[in-house]
Structures are given as C-alpha cells and as structure tokens.
Design a protein around this motif. Structure first.
Motif, PDB file in Angstrom:
ATOM      1  N   TYR A 228     -28.823  23.474  49.978  1.00 18.45           N
ATOM      2  CA  TYR A 228     -28.605  23.167  51.276  1.00 18.45           C
ATOM      3  C   TYR A 228     -27.669  21.797  51.379  1.00 18.45           C
ATOM      4  O   TYR A 228     -27.505  21.069  50.469  1.00 18.45           O
ATOM      5  N   PRO A 229     -26.821  21.692  52.560  1.00 16.31           N
ATOM      6  CA  PRO A 229     -25.566  20.766  52.198  1.00 16.31           C
ATOM      7  C   PRO A 229     -26.028  19.311  52.599  1.00 16.31           C
ATOM      8  O   PRO A 229     -25.050  18.646  52.538  1.00 16.31           O
ATOM      9  N   THR A 230     -27.002  19.002  52.986  1.00 12.68           N
ATOM     10  CA  THR A 230     -27.565  17.532  53.400  1.00 12.68           C
ATOM     11  C   THR A 230     -28.363  17.088  52.555  1.00 12.68           C
ATOM     12  O   THR A 230     -29.293  17.769  51.830  1.00 12.68           O
ATOM     13  N   VAL A 231     -28.389  15.689  52.439  1.00 10.47           N
ATOM     14  CA  VAL A 231     -29.623  14.869  51.794  1.00 10.47           C
ATOM     15  C   VAL A 231     -30.409  14.236  52.683  1.00 10.47           C
ATOM     16  O   VAL A 231     -29.927  13.649  53.608  1.00 10.47           O
ATOM     17  N   ASP A 232     -31.845  14.271  52.413  1.00 11.13           N
ATOM     18  CA  ASP A 232     -32.863  13.366  53.267  1.00 11.13           C
ATOM     19  C   ASP A 232     -32.722  12.137  53.025  1.00 11.13           C
ATOM     20  O   ASP A 232     -32.791  11.500  52.086  1.00 11.13           O
ATOM     21  N   PRO A 233     -32.384  11.218  54.081  1.00 12.25           N
ATOM     22  CA  PRO A 233     -32.193   9.899  53.703  1.00 12.25           C
ATOM     23  C   PRO A 233     -33.267   9.173  53.515  1.00 12.25           C
ATOM     24  O   PRO A 233     -33.274   8.005  53.101  1.00 12.25           O
ATOM     25  N   GLN A 234     -34.598   9.738  53.800  1.00 10.36           N
ATOM     26  CA  GLN A 234     -35.827   9.159  53.920  1.00 10.36           C
ATOM     27  C   GLN A 234     -36.491   9.112  52.285  1.00 10.36           C
ATOM     28  O   GLN A 234     -36.648   8.325  51.441  1.00 10.36           O
ATOM     29  N   SER A 235     -36.257  10.525  51.848  1.00 10.33           N
ATOM     30  CA  SER A 235     -36.707  10.645  50.317  1.00 10.33           C
ATOM     31  C   SER A 235     -35.834  10.820  49.296  1.00 10.33           C
ATOM     32  O   SER A 235     -35.818  10.788  48.064  1.00 10.33           O
ATOM     33  N   HIS A 236     -34.424  10.735  49.694  1.00 13.69           N
ATOM     34  CA  HIS A 236     -33.325  10.923  48.733  1.00 13.69           C
ATOM     35  C   HIS A 236     -33.407  12.030  48.136  1.00 13.69           C
ATOM     36  O   HIS A 236     -33.139  12.089  46.852  1.00 13.69           O
ATOM     37  N   THR A 237     -33.631  13.158  48.761  1.00 15.56           N
ATOM     38  CA  THR A 237     -33.613  14.565  47.792  1.00 15.56           C
ATOM     39  C   THR A 237     -32.859  15.641  48.989  1.00 15.56           C
ATOM     40  O   THR A 237     -32.879  15.297  50.135  1.00 15.56           O
ATOM     41  N   PHE A 238     -32.665  16.599  48.276  1.00 13.50           N
ATOM     42  CA  PHE A 238     -31.909  17.864  48.990  1.00 13.50           C
ATOM     43  C   PHE A 238     -32.756  19.031  48.345  1.00 13.50           C
ATOM     44  O   PHE A 238     -33.420  19.050  47.674  1.00 13.50           O
ATOM     45  N   GLN A 239     -32.530  20.135  49.502  1.00 13.61           N
ATOM     46  CA  GLN A 239     -33.386  21.289  49.138  1.00 13.61           C
ATOM     47  C   GLN A 239     -32.389  22.286  48.491  1.00 13.61           C
ATOM     48  O   GLN A 239     -31.105  22.452  48.792  1.00 13.61           O
ATOM     49  N   ALA A 240     -33.148  23.193  47.784  1.00 18.19           N
ATOM     50  CA  ALA A 240     -32.685  24.489  47.410  1.00 18.19           C
ATOM     51  C   ALA A 240     -33.695  25.613  47.683  1.00 18.19           C
ATOM     52  O   ALA A 240     -34.703  25.356  47.544  1.00 18.19           O
ATOM     53  N   LYS A 241     -33.123  26.804  48.003  1.00 19.15           N
ATOM     54  CA  LYS A 241     -33.859  27.938  48.199  1.00 19.15           C
ATOM     55  C   LYS A 241     -33.583  28.956  46.970  1.00 19.15           C
ATOM     56  O   LYS A 241     -32.754  29.004  46.413  1.00 19.15           O
TER      57      LYS A 241
END
Length: 344
Positions: A228-241
């Motif tokens: 996934y192209p964005t980073v969560d600003p709260q958890s500072h993580t990004f997702q992958a499927k």
C-alpha cells in the motif's frame, strides 16, 4: 500564681521534647533520602549486522468474499445452497420472484415486433429516420432491462467457493440484507502492518512464511501481492496484502496467523535477554544504561530473538547507541537516577 507557674513549666517541657523529637525525625528522613550506591556490571553496546526477519500477526481472509444481494426486491422463490455448500463459478445460487422479469420479456417481444415493422417501413421510405431511431432506442432499453433483471432474478456464483452464511429461507421477502455469503478458501489473503522504517525494503513479489498455532511447525508459503502506498500517521506502519495459496484448505478464513518476512541485513543492537526488564502489570519493556555513574531508564521494544540474546529498539529514537554501557547485572534493583558503582 503557683498554678500558672506549673502550667508554664509543662508547656515549656512539651515544646522542648517536641523540638528534640523533630530533630531526630529530620535526621532520620535525611538518612533515608540519601541515595545508596548500587554495584552493577555493564556491557558496552556495539552495533552489529543481522539478517532481519519481521514477525507480524494477522488474520486470514478469503481471497474473494461476496455478499449475494440481488438488486431487485421481492420474494425469494428458491435458494439452491446451504451453509458449507461448495459451488463452482456460474452455479445457480438463488431464484427470485420472476414477475418483473416476465413482464419485461413480454414488453421486449412486443417492441421487437414493432421494431421489425418500423424497419420495413423505413426501408420503403414510408417513415422518417427519427421514428425508427426512437423505436430502436426503446427496444435497446428493454434489452438492457431484461439482461439486468435476469441476472438479479437467477443469481449465479461469480467465482468458485464455499457458502459461509445464509440469512433467508425460501418464500421470505428479500429486504436488502445479503441472502448468502460466498467465500473463496482455496486461496486466502492477509493484511499485515509493517513498521514504516522498512518501507524501502518491502517489495511486491517478496516471499513470506505464514504459520498457525493449529498446525505447529508447518509453513504456508505466501507472496506480497500489494504494497500500500501510504503510511498511517498514528501507528507509523504501512500495509501489505499477502496472497496465500491454500489448495489443501488446511487453514481457513478467520484464523490467527504469524507471518515471517525477511527484509535483508540491518544494523541492530543485540543484548542479553535477561538485561531487559518488564514493567509489572503492563507490556512495557525497558533497560538501564550507565550514564557516567547514574542509572538511566530507557523504554524499548523487542525485535528479533537469537537464542539468549534479543534485539532492542529504543522507543525514543537515539536513546540508545553503540558505545553506551548497558547494565546487565543488578538492574532489577535500580530505579531511574540511582547512583552506580561499576564493578568488573
């Protein structure tokens, strides 16, 4: 006067005793607040290269999941499947009330006859092009309406899978909630959350190992399908499927799994496992650093484990670095700010 004199003597004596007692109390408090020197052993930290492997938890999902919800209302004439039924792509699942469809088909047949008649008149020059175009447009609209209603009256499976839910019975009025749920289990997916610091290292097509406690010691291979192209600003993580082949259908949607993702070699600080302390009643971990002769408490998170050693990552960036002296003996007695005596 004698009575007054006696009272004065008693008051003076009480004040003297209180003053003496207060002085002893102050001396005692001073002695208890004086910090003792704790004897500890330390280890000078060094950064080292490790083959980094992330362990991330996730929950399995069917690779495709579809709610069977027709776009027309009415009674449900018949449901062809039950929960647990295995269906192939194109299999009939639900037959809805056919009244609307039959009415549309009657109108379509009538309009087709009219269109043929108008087409013959147009060919002989008896009617204008405009009349023909209007008739043809009405016919095309009915063709599309018939196709739409047929698809939503005779509802078929869009992919092969298993019926995982059934919410109605034959003859009931369809109110909009899904009639069935179709789930693919021969292939699964999972979404994992990865710390943002590893974003440059995670690529589409990378191999991942999936483990389930239900099948100890068994590895289920998977592939990263989407980063996934964005980073969560709260958890500072990004997702992958993850795309997880499951031809044997051992693992199922909803199961809790651990995923292992190799992200190459990285510089890390690895310390003896027993040097890391845990705050009672929480999952917070911390270590003590000898800052000169003073104990400094540093919160950390745990990384990869190597037998009796473990990678530590400071919660606050830069709080631990190579060259710092980690307390490895006596740390359980320390509190932040204690005086230290470093022994060999």
């Amino acid at each position: 006067m004698n009575k007054v004199f006696k009272i004065a003597i008693v008051v003076l004596a009480t004040a003297t005793i209180a003053a003496c007692g207060g002085g002893k109390k102050e001396q005692k408090m001073a002695s208890t607040t004086k910090k003792e020197v704790e004897k500890v052993k330390v280890l000078e930290l060094q950064s080292q290269r490790i083959a980094k492997q992330l362990e991330l938890s996730s929950t399995l999902e069917g690779y495709e999941t579809m709610n069977i919800s027709p776009s027309i209302t009415g009674h449900i004439e018949h449901i062809y499947v039950e929960v647990g039924s295995r269906v192939s792509k194109g299999a009939m699942l639900v037959r809805m009330d056919q009244t609307q469809l039959n009415t549309t088909r009657i109108n379509l047949a009538s309009t087709k006859t009219e269109l043929d008649r108008v087409a013959a008149l147009k060919a002989s020059g008896s009617i204008s092009e405009q009349v023909y175009d209007q008739t043809k447009a009405g016919y095309d609209q009915l063709v599309e309406a018939e196709r739409f209603q047929a698809e939503n009256t005779f509802v078929k499976a869009q992919f092969s899978g298993v019926i995982s839910a059934k919410n109605y019975e034959d003859g009931e009025m369809y109110t909009g909630a899904p009639i069935l749920q179709l789930c693919q289990i021969s292939r699964l997916k999972a979404i994992i959350n990865i710390p943002e610091s590893y974003y440059p290292k995670v690529k589409q097509g990378m191999k991942v190992e999936v483990e389930s406690d239900i099948f100890p010691g068994q590895i289920f291979p998977a592939t990263i399908e989407i980063v996934y192209p964005t980073v969560d600003p709260q958890s500072h993580t990004f997702q992958a499927k993850l795309n997880i082949p499951n031809s044997g259908e051992k693992i199922r949607p909803g199961m809790y799994v651990r995923t292992h993702l190799a992200v190459g070699e990285v510089d890390a600080i690895v310390v003896p496992y027993q040097s890391v302390l845990k705050l009672t009643g929480s999952n917070e971990r911390y270590v003590f650093i000898a800052d000169g002769n003073t104990a400094r408490r540093v919160p950390v998170t745990l990384g990869q484990r190597f037998d009796d050693r473990i990678e530590i990552i400071p919660v606050e960036s830069g709080a631990i670095k190579a060259g710092d002296k980690l307390v490895i003996t006596g740390q359980a007695r320390l509190i932040d700010g204690d005086n230290l005596e470093i022994v060999e």
